[in-house]
Design a protein around this motif. Sequence first.
Motif, short mmCIF file in Angstrom:
data_model
loop_
_atom_site.label_atom_id
_atom_site.label_comp_id
_atom_site.label_asym_id
_atom_site.label_seq_id
_atom_site.Cartn_x
_atom_site.Cartn_y
_atom_site.Cartn_z
N TYR A 210 23.81 76.63 -36.65
CA TYR A 210 24.09 75.97 -37.94
C TYR A 210 24.05 74.45 -37.76
CZ TYR A 210 26.81 74.34 -41.99
OH TYR A 210 27.23 73.66 -43.13
N GLU A 211 24.71 73.99 -36.69
CA GLU A 211 24.78 72.55 -36.45
C GLU A 211 23.39 71.95 -36.22
OE1 GLU A 211 29.20 73.40 -34.71
OE2 GLU A 211 27.61 72.99 -33.29
N GLU A 212 22.58 72.71 -35.52
CA GLU A 212 21.19 72.28 -35.28
C GLU A 212 20.43 72.13 -36.62
OE1 GLU A 212 18.51 75.37 -33.81
OE2 GLU A 212 17.80 73.95 -32.31
N SER A 213 20.64 73.10 -37.51
CA SER A 213 19.92 73.06 -38.79
C SER A 213 20.41 71.89 -39.64
CB SER A 213 20.10 74.38 -39.55
OG SER A 213 21.41 74.50 -40.05
N LYS A 214 21.68 71.54 -39.50
CA LYS A 214 22.24 70.41 -40.27
C LYS A 214 21.76 69.07 -39.70
CE LYS A 214 23.26 72.45 -43.24
NZ LYS A 214 23.10 72.21 -44.69
N LEU A 215 21.54 69.03 -38.37
CA LEU A 215 20.91 67.85 -37.76
C LEU A 215 19.49 67.72 -38.30
CD1 LEU A 215 20.74 65.55 -35.63
CD2 LEU A 215 20.09 67.29 -33.95
N ALA A 216 18.81 68.86 -38.42
CA ALA A 216 17.43 68.86 -38.94
C ALA A 216 17.38 68.30 -40.36
CB ALA A 216 16.86 70.28 -38.89
N LYS B 153 27.73 56.46 -40.48
CA LYS B 153 26.90 56.46 -39.28
C LYS B 153 26.77 57.91 -38.78
CE LYS B 153 26.76 53.57 -35.15
NZ LYS B 153 26.80 54.38 -34.03
N PRO B 154 25.56 58.44 -38.74
CA PRO B 154 25.41 59.78 -38.18
C PRO B 154 25.35 59.70 -36.65
CG PRO B 154 23.28 59.00 -38.90
CD PRO B 154 24.25 57.87 -39.14
N SER B 155 25.14 60.82 -35.98
CA SER B 155 25.08 60.82 -34.51
C SER B 155 23.82 60.09 -34.04
CB SER B 155 25.02 62.27 -34.03
OG SER B 155 23.78 62.84 -34.40
N SER B 156 23.78 59.75 -32.75
CA SER B 156 22.59 59.06 -32.23
C SER B 156 21.37 59.98 -32.28
CB SER B 156 22.85 58.55 -30.81
OG SER B 156 23.28 59.62 -30.02
N GLN B 157 21.58 61.29 -32.13
CA GLN B 157 20.45 62.23 -32.26
C GLN B 157 19.85 62.15 -33.67
OE1 GLN B 157 22.32 65.96 -31.28
NE2 GLN B 157 21.46 65.99 -29.22
N ALA B 158 20.72 62.02 -34.66
CA ALA B 158 20.23 61.98 -36.05
C ALA B 158 19.43 60.72 -36.31
CB ALA B 158 21.41 62.07 -37.02
N ASN B 159 19.68 59.66 -35.52
CA ASN B 159 18.94 58.40 -35.69
C ASN B 159 17.74 58.29 -34.77
OD1 ASN B 159 20.16 57.04 -37.78
ND2 ASN B 159 21.82 56.25 -36.50
N ASP B 160 17.43 59.37 -34.06
CA ASP B 160 16.35 59.33 -33.08
C ASP B 160 15.01 59.56 -33.81
OD1 ASP B 160 14.45 59.97 -31.16
OD2 ASP B 160 15.89 60.98 -29.84
N ALA B 161 14.24 58.48 -33.95
CA ALA B 161 12.99 58.54 -34.73
C ALA B 161 11.96 59.46 -34.06
CB ALA B 161 12.42 57.15 -34.92
N ASP B 162 11.96 59.49 -32.73
CA ASP B 162 10.99 60.37 -32.04
C ASP B 162 11.33 61.84 -32.28
OD1 ASP B 162 9.59 58.24 -31.08
OD2 ASP B 162 10.76 58.10 -29.23
N LEU B 163 12.62 62.13 -32.25
CA LEU B 163 13.06 63.51 -32.50
C LEU B 163 12.68 63.92 -33.93
CD1 LEU B 163 14.69 65.85 -31.17
CD2 LEU B 163 16.75 64.89 -32.23
N ALA B 164 12.84 62.98 -34.86
CA ALA B 164 12.51 63.26 -36.27
C ALA B 164 11.02 63.54 -36.43
CB ALA B 164 12.92 62.08 -37.15
N LEU C 238 17.32 64.49 -39.93
CA LEU C 238 16.04 64.06 -39.33
C LEU C 238 14.91 64.19 -40.35
CD1 LEU C 238 16.46 65.81 -35.85
CD2 LEU C 238 16.53 63.33 -36.27
N HIS C 239 14.95 65.24 -41.14
CA HIS C 239 13.94 65.47 -42.18
C HIS C 239 13.94 64.30 -43.18
CE1 HIS C 239 12.87 67.82 -46.09
NE2 HIS C 239 11.79 67.27 -45.59
N ALA C 240 15.12 63.95 -43.68
CA ALA C 240 15.21 62.85 -44.67
C ALA C 240 14.73 61.53 -44.05
CB ALA C 240 16.65 62.72 -45.18
N ASN C 241 15.04 61.32 -42.78
CA ASN C 241 14.67 60.06 -42.13
C ASN C 241 13.16 59.94 -41.93
OD1 ASN C 241 17.35 59.59 -42.12
ND2 ASN C 241 17.63 59.70 -39.89
N GLU C 242 12.53 61.00 -41.44
CA GLU C 242 11.08 60.95 -41.22
C GLU C 242 10.34 60.90 -42.57
OE1 GLU C 242 9.17 60.30 -38.81
OE2 GLU C 242 7.22 61.07 -39.46
N LEU C 243 10.87 61.58 -43.55
CA LEU C 243 10.29 61.54 -44.90
C LEU C 243 10.35 60.11 -45.43
CD1 LEU C 243 9.11 63.24 -47.19
CD2 LEU C 243 11.43 63.84 -47.86
N THR C 244 11.47 59.46 -45.22
CA THR C 244 11.62 58.06 -45.65
C THR C 244 10.55 57.18 -45.02
OG1 THR C 244 14.00 58.24 -45.96
CG2 THR C 244 13.17 56.04 -45.49
#
Length: 317
Positions: free
Chosen positions: A198-204, A291-302, A207-213
Amino acid sequence: MGIFSKKGASGFSASSTAEEVTQEIDGIGLTAIVTGATSGIGLETSRVLALRGVHVVMATRNMNAGNNVKEEILKEIPNARIDVMELDLSSLASVRKFAAEFDSKGFPLNILVNNAGIMADTFKLSKDNIELDFATNHLGHFLLTNLLLETMKRTTRESNREGRIVNVSSMCHQDSYREGIRFDSINDKSRYRKYKAYEESKLANILHANELTRRLKEERVEITANSLHPGIIRTNIIRKHIFVQCFLKVLGLISMTKTIQQGAATTCFLALHPQVKGISGEYFVDCNIAKPSSQANDADLAKRLWDFSLSLTNHKE
Ligand SMILES: NC(=O)c1ccc[n+]([C@@H]2O[C@H](COP(=O)([O-])OP(=O)(O)OC[C@H]3O[C@@H](n4cnc5c(N)ncnc54)[C@H](OP(=O)(O)O)[C@@H]3O)[C@@H](O)[C@H]2O)c1
């Protein structure tokens, strides 16, 4: 004044309700899709957007439940404009069917609220053989957004009004797997961990909103995409999990839970409030940038998640 009513820069707090944060906002002429509109946050979001004059398309997997909710809202707001359409986010075929039907109706689209969510309690696969939390919470919304984007762009151009995409995430995103998203083992039952999925999907969702932006900015399109944590609200998703309830009790967090009216506030704020104009790729809590987690701000991950999701959905850009 309690911590719950401490106002942030927006002038709103954890105790603000969806009605309060949209007070006097005129939504007439706007069309919104709300996924998961049959209960909890999605239902209240639909009600309040309709109250502000928005044409609301409730995307629900259970049409009976959707039509009952529509009737309830119409009893309170007789002139509300509401449509109910069938959407099962755990099925890519259903997402494609929904998007095609939506387009065939010729509706414009200003606001997309990606709200529906589940917290599976055992390892399950979706109709497309993808782990169910990831499939429902992220992948279905990813495909839905991509399929509706042309309509949103056209509406934005024709109406000269900013389009808005709102992803309902969770503070739980910060407790995802160590590697963030398990690209290599998303469907590996032996490595599955109940709440982590669940937590992974919520991180997604973030990341989805950030890469879309990033992509929308590159295209210079006037559509924003933000994500949010709604608070802790005792909706069905929480009620179904005794362990989560006990956890909240032990940590003394039960007294910190929001009402559903408060729980829908940040979603409605992001969907309608003029303060948010031009703001994109941000994560909000209690109607304020957080401020979200550092993973959520990781542009490469997104970016990696975007490509991974494209391949899983077979979507050509
Ligand atoms: N409540 C909280 O404390 C909390 C905290 C953080 C984040 N959130 C997030 O808030 C969002 C809304 O949750 P909620 O609290 O309002 O829970 P909820 O009352 O359980 O509502 C979830 C909604 O999603 C729908 N849904 C589930 N699976 C679906 C599918 N395959 N296709 C289409 N719709 C589906 C449900 O439809 P049915 O009625 O058919 O089941 C329901 O309408 C979720 O994304 C959740 O992760 C909630």
